[in-house]
Design a protein around this motif. Structure first.
Motif: not given
Length: 220
Positions: A203-204, A211-215
């Protein structure tokens, strides 16, 4: 598409009660989840990978056979300091894993939080653990699963000795990436859960949060 397990079958008394939420007590459910993983991966043109953290004896008693019977790729991540202890894999078991065509990686030495570890502790967790597991398994160790999935810039710098680093970020992985997230089994899973978590991860809004959490983790 990486699915991770921490233990299978009846949970032994040497395992901390806190592990109950990630321990798959039903071998039949485990087998069903493997089938579901294989089917979903084929349908969506993904490469499936099964991993096992901590080096529990159940990895070889219950986990190895169904994976190899299905021709699925698997990596076993024992803690070096637990090798040969009661309830954990020993050198013979690790060599059996290698002989079966699976890979043996590292899960550190003592299952401690690497973000809180001193440089001296990290040397044991990374370098000494890698050496000990290689000696026990009789094979090179080129991959690592970070304990608790806890990482930041310093941890990733220390982990640079490995070809691939696995986390617990519950997202699809890029097969060519150095840092690869995994979906971990939890007690609430049932038949159909692999399909559900995979659909949710696509889901978008969910992908953006992932992606934000991993960055953030990579940079902190």
């Amino acid at each position: 598409m990486i699915i991770n397990f921490h233990g299978l079958g009846t949970m032994p008394d040497h395992v901390d009660a806190g592990e109950a939420n990630v321990w798959c007590a039903d071998p039949a459910l485990y087998a069903d989840l493997l089938d579901e993983t294989r089917e979903e991966a084929a349908a969506q043109q993904l490469e499936p990978l099964i991993t096992f953290d901590d080096g529990n004896l159940s990895d070889i008693e219950i986990g190895l056979g169904p994976v190899t019977e299905r021709g699925m790729r698997a990596i076993f991540f024992p803690c070096a300091g637990r090798i040969g202890q009661r309830g954990y894999l020993d050198g013979s078991a690790l060599r059996e894993v290698v002989s079966a065509g699976a890979e043996v990686g590292s899960h550190g030495w003592s299952h401690t939080d690497w973000r809180r570890a001193s440089p001296e502790v990290m040397r044991q967790e990374v370098v000494e653990a890698k050496d000990r597991i290689e000696q026990a398994a009789g094979a090179p160790v080129t991959t690592v699963a970070i304990p608790f999935g806890s990482y930041g810039r310093r941890v990733l710098k220390d982990a640079a000795v490995f070809r691939t680093v696995y986390t617990s970020d519950a997202a699809l992985a890029d097969a060519d990436a150095w840092l690869q997230p995994r979906f971990s089994y939890v007690r609430s899973w049932s038949r159909g859960s692999v399909r559900r978590v995979l659909a949710d991860s696509r889901r978008p809004a969910r992908r953006l949060r992932q992606n934000l959490a991993m960055t953030f983790k990579r940079l902190r």
